[in-house]
Every structure is written in structure tokens, then in C-alpha cells.
Write a protein that holds these residues in place. Sequence first.
Motif, mmCIF file in Angstrom:
data_model
loop_
_atom_site.group_PDB
_atom_site.id
_atom_site.type_symbol
_atom_site.label_atom_id
_atom_site.label_comp_id
_atom_site.label_asym_id
_atom_site.label_seq_id
_atom_site.Cartn_x
_atom_site.Cartn_y
_atom_site.Cartn_z
ATOM 1 N N GLY A 1 0.792 -1.219 0.000
ATOM 2 C CA GLY A 1 0.000 0.000 0.000
ATOM 3 C C GLY A 1 0.826 1.271 0.000
ATOM 4 O O GLY A 1 0.418 2.295 -0.528
ATOM 5 N N ASN A 2 2.017 1.229 0.615
ATOM 6 C CA ASN A 2 2.869 2.419 0.673
ATOM 7 C C ASN A 2 4.337 1.995 0.607
ATOM 8 O O ASN A 2 4.660 0.807 0.595
ATOM 9 C CB ASN A 2 2.570 3.220 1.944
ATOM 10 C CG ASN A 2 2.727 2.382 3.200
ATOM 11 O OD1 ASN A 2 3.660 1.588 3.314
ATOM 12 N ND2 ASN A 2 1.812 2.548 4.146
ATOM 13 N N ASP A 3 5.230 3.001 0.581
ATOM 14 C CA ASP A 3 6.662 2.726 0.440
ATOM 15 C C ASP A 3 7.222 1.957 1.637
ATOM 16 O O ASP A 3 8.081 1.091 1.481
ATOM 17 C CB ASP A 3 7.442 4.029 0.265
ATOM 18 C CG ASP A 3 7.220 4.648 -1.103
ATOM 19 O OD1 ASP A 3 6.729 3.938 -2.005
ATOM 20 O OD2 ASP A 3 7.552 5.847 -1.270
ATOM 21 N N TYR A 4 6.732 2.288 2.834
ATOM 22 C CA TYR A 4 7.214 1.610 4.037
ATOM 23 C C TYR A 4 6.868 0.128 3.983
ATOM 24 O O TYR A 4 7.718 -0.731 4.239
ATOM 25 C CB TYR A 4 6.599 2.256 5.289
ATOM 26 C CG TYR A 4 7.043 1.596 6.568
ATOM 27 C CD1 TYR A 4 8.299 1.875 7.108
ATOM 28 C CD2 TYR A 4 6.223 0.694 7.225
ATOM 29 C CE1 TYR A 4 8.712 1.250 8.278
ATOM 30 C CE2 TYR A 4 6.628 0.069 8.392
ATOM 31 C CZ TYR A 4 7.873 0.349 8.915
ATOM 32 O OH TYR A 4 8.287 -0.268 10.059
ATOM 33 N N GLU A 5 5.646 -0.184 3.649
ATOM 34 C CA GLU A 5 5.202 -1.573 3.546
ATOM 35 C C GLU A 5 5.954 -2.306 2.435
ATOM 36 O O GLU A 5 6.351 -3.459 2.603
ATOM 37 C CB GLU A 5 3.696 -1.608 3.277
ATOM 38 C CG GLU A 5 3.086 -2.989 3.364
ATOM 39 C CD GLU A 5 1.586 -2.979 3.099
ATOM 40 O OE1 GLU A 5 1.102 -3.965 2.513
ATOM 41 O OE2 GLU A 5 0.914 -1.999 3.487
ATOM 42 N N ALA A 6 6.182 -1.632 1.321
ATOM 43 C CA ALA A 6 6.928 -2.236 0.209
ATOM 44 C C ALA A 6 8.352 -2.561 0.640
ATOM 45 O O ALA A 6 8.877 -3.639 0.344
ATOM 46 C CB ALA A 6 6.930 -1.305 -0.993
ATOM 47 N N GLY A 7 8.985 -1.617 1.345
ATOM 48 C CA GLY A 7 10.350 -1.843 1.829
ATOM 49 C C GLY A 7 10.420 -3.010 2.793
ATOM 50 O O GLY A 7 11.337 -3.827 2.728
ATOM 51 N N ALA A 8 9.431 -3.090 3.690
ATOM 52 C CA ALA A 8 9.400 -4.197 4.655
ATOM 53 C C ALA A 8 9.238 -5.538 3.945
ATOM 54 O O ALA A 8 9.883 -6.526 4.306
ATOM 55 C CB ALA A 8 8.265 -3.986 5.652
ATOM 56 N N LYS A 9 8.394 -5.573 2.928
ATOM 57 C CA LYS A 9 8.210 -6.818 2.176
ATOM 58 C C LYS A 9 9.483 -7.218 1.443
ATOM 59 O O LYS A 9 9.841 -8.396 1.392
ATOM 60 C CB LYS A 9 7.054 -6.674 1.179
ATOM 61 C CG LYS A 9 5.695 -6.739 1.823
ATOM 62 C CD LYS A 9 4.591 -6.728 0.788
ATOM 63 C CE LYS A 9 3.250 -6.910 1.469
ATOM 64 N NZ LYS A 9 2.174 -7.159 0.524
ATOM 65 N N LEU A 10 10.173 -6.251 0.869
ATOM 66 C CA LEU A 10 11.426 -6.543 0.160
ATOM 67 C C LEU A 10 12.492 -7.067 1.122
ATOM 68 O O LEU A 10 13.211 -8.015 0.806
ATOM 69 C CB LEU A 10 11.936 -5.303 -0.575
ATOM 70 C CG LEU A 10 11.118 -4.828 -1.763
ATOM 71 C CD1 LEU A 10 11.664 -3.517 -2.308
ATOM 72 C CD2 LEU A 10 11.090 -5.895 -2.856
#
Length: 166
Positions: free
Chosen positions: A126-135
Motif C-alpha cells: 500500500g505504501n513505500d514503508y510496507e513495500a520496503g518491509a516486504k522486500l
Amino acid sequence: MFRKQKTVSEQEALQKLAALCARAEHSSGEMIDRMRRWQLPDDARQRVLDRLIDGKYVDDERYSRMFARDKIAFDRWGRRKIEMALYKKGVTRNVYATVLDEIPDSDYVAALRPLLAAKRKASTAGNDYEAGAKLIKFALSRGFGMEIIRQCISSADEYDISDDDS
């Protein structure tokens, strides 16, 4: 239904294992496991293993080099996952640690970058923070260390910023 396992003599074990090692690399731990399944006595296992090592059929350092090279290049594994796999194969820590220390960080970075790029495109965050955590979670599951992950994510972020400016 179940086959009864045939007992193998020491000489037969040596011949079978030498033939097996002539076809592909194997670790000493794999050889010990095979002989254990053949119910070879401990002293006979050690003699057979010593002969395989003396004949250069088994070399854990050579095996570790080939294993690590293949796992980085083809399976895109990180150091930690390779360490765990070599441990399971019966390679001692001092052998695989020396081999893995010789691999430059750039090899791990080169393996991780395309994985993260593909994961970023497929991500439904949903957002950059969540994307970074998933990566980060994905890269950790592949056995990469945080330092390598940070290098790849920060360089990918810089790359994305320069693309937006164009």
C-alpha cells in the motif's frame, strides 16, 4: 512391499562411493550418511572416508566452492542460506566459512538486485514503508544479510528517483 536393505562390505562401499563421486561433487557428510544407511560399522566408515579423501574423490573445500558458486549464480541464495545448506550437508564450519569469506559482496549484490526488482514490480504494498518491509523480508528469506539488502534497496531507490526526474 518394503525392500530389505542389502548390507554392503567395506570394499563395495568404497567402489560405489568412488563411482558416485566421479560423477558429481559430494561432501564427506553425504558419504557418511550413505554408509550409515548401508549399516557399515563406524571404523569401516572412517577408513572408507579416509581413502576417498586421500584419492581426492571427496574434498569439502572444493565441494563448498562449487556449491556456493552454483547457489549464488543459479538459485540466487545469500550467504546465510548457503551456510545452512552446507551445514546440513555435513561440511564443517571452518571449511565453509573460509570459502564464503572469499566471495565478494558484489557477487551477492548482483544476485539480489534482479530478485528485488522483480519482487518490487509484483508487490501489492500500500505504501513505500510496507513495500520496503516486504522486500527486506523476502531478501532475508533468501539468506542475504542486512548490509547487502540495504545496498540493494538504497541503490534501487536512487535508481527510481533518477527515472522519475527524466
